[in-house]
Design a protein around this motif. Structure first.
Motif, mmCIF file in Angstrom:
data_model
loop_
_atom_site.group_PDB
_atom_site.id
_atom_site.type_symbol
_atom_site.label_atom_id
_atom_site.label_comp_id
_atom_site.label_asym_id
_atom_site.label_seq_id
_atom_site.Cartn_x
_atom_site.Cartn_y
_atom_site.Cartn_z
ATOM 1 N N THR A 66 44.844 6.584 -51.952
ATOM 2 C CA THR A 66 45.205 7.689 -51.057
ATOM 3 C C THR A 66 46.651 8.134 -51.285
ATOM 4 O OG1 THR A 66 46.043 6.318 -49.239
ATOM 5 C CG2 THR A 66 43.663 6.737 -49.300
ATOM 6 N N GLN A 67 47.455 7.278 -51.924
ATOM 7 C CA GLN A 67 48.871 7.577 -52.179
ATOM 8 C C GLN A 67 49.579 7.976 -50.870
ATOM 9 O OE1 GLN A 67 48.900 10.331 -55.655
ATOM 10 N NE2 GLN A 67 46.804 9.561 -55.908
ATOM 11 N N PRO A 68 49.648 7.047 -49.926
ATOM 12 C CA PRO A 68 50.094 7.380 -48.556
ATOM 13 C C PRO A 68 51.604 7.338 -48.402
ATOM 14 C CG PRO A 68 49.479 5.081 -48.623
ATOM 15 C CD PRO A 68 49.261 5.627 -50.030
ATOM 16 N N ASP A 83 52.939 8.420 -45.225
ATOM 17 C CA ASP A 83 52.291 9.699 -44.948
ATOM 18 C C ASP A 83 51.047 9.390 -44.120
ATOM 19 O OD1 ASP A 83 50.868 12.053 -44.897
ATOM 20 O OD2 ASP A 83 51.150 12.513 -47.021
ATOM 21 N N SER A 85 48.964 11.161 -42.698
ATOM 22 C CA SER A 85 47.771 11.982 -42.917
ATOM 23 C C SER A 85 46.846 11.339 -43.947
ATOM 24 C CB SER A 85 48.167 13.385 -43.385
ATOM 25 O OG SER A 85 48.693 13.357 -44.705
ATOM 26 N N ARG A 86 47.329 10.309 -44.631
ATOM 27 C CA ARG A 86 46.547 9.637 -45.664
ATOM 28 C C ARG A 86 46.181 8.214 -45.267
ATOM 29 N NH1 ARG A 86 46.087 11.971 -50.551
ATOM 30 N NH2 ARG A 86 46.721 14.153 -50.522
ATOM 31 N N THR A 88 43.793 5.226 -43.753
ATOM 32 C CA THR A 88 42.363 4.891 -43.803
ATOM 33 C C THR A 88 42.080 4.003 -42.586
ATOM 34 O OG1 THR A 88 42.980 3.097 -45.335
ATOM 35 C CG2 THR A 88 42.070 5.106 -46.292
ATOM 36 N N TRP A 218 36.787 9.330 -50.062
ATOM 37 C CA TRP A 218 37.833 9.171 -51.063
ATOM 38 C C TRP A 218 37.297 8.998 -52.481
ATOM 39 C CZ3 TRP A 218 42.589 10.545 -50.079
ATOM 40 C CH2 TRP A 218 43.039 10.550 -48.755
ATOM 41 N N TYR A 229 42.105 17.139 -56.903
ATOM 42 C CA TYR A 229 42.660 16.481 -55.725
ATOM 43 C C TYR A 229 43.863 15.607 -56.088
ATOM 44 C CZ TYR A 229 38.525 17.845 -53.028
ATOM 45 O OH TYR A 229 37.551 18.560 -52.384
ATOM 46 N N ASP A 231 43.894 12.411 -56.297
ATOM 47 C CA ASP A 231 43.886 11.163 -55.528
ATOM 48 C C ASP A 231 42.473 10.614 -55.493
ATOM 49 O OD1 ASP A 231 42.467 12.719 -53.710
ATOM 50 O OD2 ASP A 231 44.085 12.882 -52.263
ATOM 51 N N ARG A 354 48.811 12.579 -57.569
ATOM 52 C CA ARG A 354 49.242 13.895 -57.099
ATOM 53 C C ARG A 354 50.539 14.315 -57.786
ATOM 54 N NH1 ARG A 354 50.172 13.966 -51.131
ATOM 55 N NH2 ARG A 354 50.579 11.723 -51.296
#
Length: 363
Positions: A66-68, A83, A85-86, A88, A218, A229, A231, A354
């Motif tokens: 997710t690269q959060p 982040d 928004s990412r 889980t 995902w 995407y 990701d 990303r």
């Protein structure tokens, strides 16, 4: 062949060709994806910029890819924040994996900065951020630097060869971090017990519809979506065929079963000569980031020595299994953080990432 047969054959060939073209348009090609992945992992140039360092940082391991992370550039400092928004929230409700991921990314950044002559220090500012503060010092050559763009989680069967004692020692030394302990399992009996925990965790997660929905969200079923995407879990990296997104989700639900996944993990664990388990002294965000730093160094060391690795975190993620895992590794009063399998295996397609500009915020 008569004219009628020729026309029918030609029409069928045209339809097949049109279908092939439409299929490739909807999935993209692995050749294009390989060029994309190679560009993501290009070596830093001779005058690297901050975006170049951040690109190397983003090649770190992270949950579900997710690269959060969010990098904030300030004078002589790079701060790394989650982040949200990412997140889980099903598999990682307390953001444990998220904060481990921040530690992994920051370790990549620190190694790369030292290697190109921009050394500094890593500091955990508070419970939510980790920072790299540039300092003064000479370039520090580090074999882990070259391993950063080559590291990948290899979710495949390994060849079963034992890992030489010198390499196991190097892994232990690389993972040394105050407040973090590494336990390496190499005897078949304890690896078999770990296999049973992984399989039990797999069963529990596949029985959880919320987990399955989050996981499927995902998955990137083809090169086109993986590149678009930037990701997620690229299906080809696990040996799955490329499918259009419209077919991938139904196929996943119909073809991928709990029993099939259980059998796949069982084969993988049987082929695994060593399992690494990380435990932090305290179950808090600061220690989770420390665990991430230590784990990233271990994975880079494994890569530099020709080893592959993959997470098998089911016994960590399923709360009911954590006490059994803690007992297995001789830490009954601790919460285990990560479980990785280590061994010799193939190189698979690399995961997407990303663009740097999407993970950087104004300071």
């Amino acid at each position: 062949m008569d004219r009628r047969g020729l026309l029918i054959g030609g029409s069928a060939l045209a339809l097949a060709s049109a279908g092939t073209v439409a299929w490739h348009r909807s999935t993209g090609s692995m050749a294009d994806y390989d060029r994309y992945a190679t560009a993501l992992r290009a070596p830093l140039d001779t005058s690297p910029s901050l975006p170049g360092l951040i690109r190397y940082a983003t090649l770190a391991a992270n949950g579900h890819n997710t690269q959060p992370w969010c990098f904030v550039l300030q004078e002589r400092t790079i701060r790394l924040y989650p982040d949200e928004s990412r997140r889980t929230p099903v598999v990682d409700p307390d953001d444990h994996h998220l904060y481990v991921s921040l530690g992994c990314a920051m370790e990549n950044l620190a190694i790369a900065a030292r290697a190109i002559g921009q050394p500094g220090e890593v500091a955990i500012d508070d419970g939510d951020a980790i920072a790299f503060r540039f300092g003064d010092g000479p370039t520090a050559a580090d074999p882990l630097f070259a391993a950063i763009p080559r590291r990948q989680s290899t979710r495949s069967v390994y060849d079963g060869r034992p890992i030489p004692p010198a390499d196991l020692t190097a892994l232990e030394q690389a993972a040394a971090e105050p407040g973090v302990r590494l336990i390496l399992l190499t005897d078949r009996h304890r690896i078999s017990q770990m296999r049973d925990l992984v399989l039990a965790g797999n069963n529990a997660q596949w029985d959880d519809q919320a987990f399955m929905t989050e996981l499927q969200h995902w998955i990137r079923f083809n090169p086109r979506d993986a590149m678009r995407y930037g990701d997620g879990l690229f299906a080809a990296a696990s040996g799955s065929p490329n499918l259009p997104a419209a077919l991938g989700a139904p196929a996943f639900s119909l073809v991928t079963t709990a029993r099939g996944e259980r059998d796949r993990y069982a084969r993988q664990m049987v082929s695994t000569p060593a399992v690494a388990v990380f435990v932090g002294d305290t179950a808090d965000r600061a220690h989770w980031m420390k665990v991430g730093r230590a784990c990233q160094r271990l994975m880079l060391t494994a890569t530099a020595r020709g080893l592959k690795h993959a997470f098998v975190n089911q016994p960590v993620e399923v709360t009911a299994l954590r006490p059994f895992l803690a007992a297995l590794i001789g830490e009954p009063d601790k919460r285990p953080d990560l479980v990785l399998r280590l061994g010799y295996g193939p190189t698979l397609p690399y995961a997407p990432r990303r663009p740097v500009e999407t993970v950087v915020a104004a300071g």
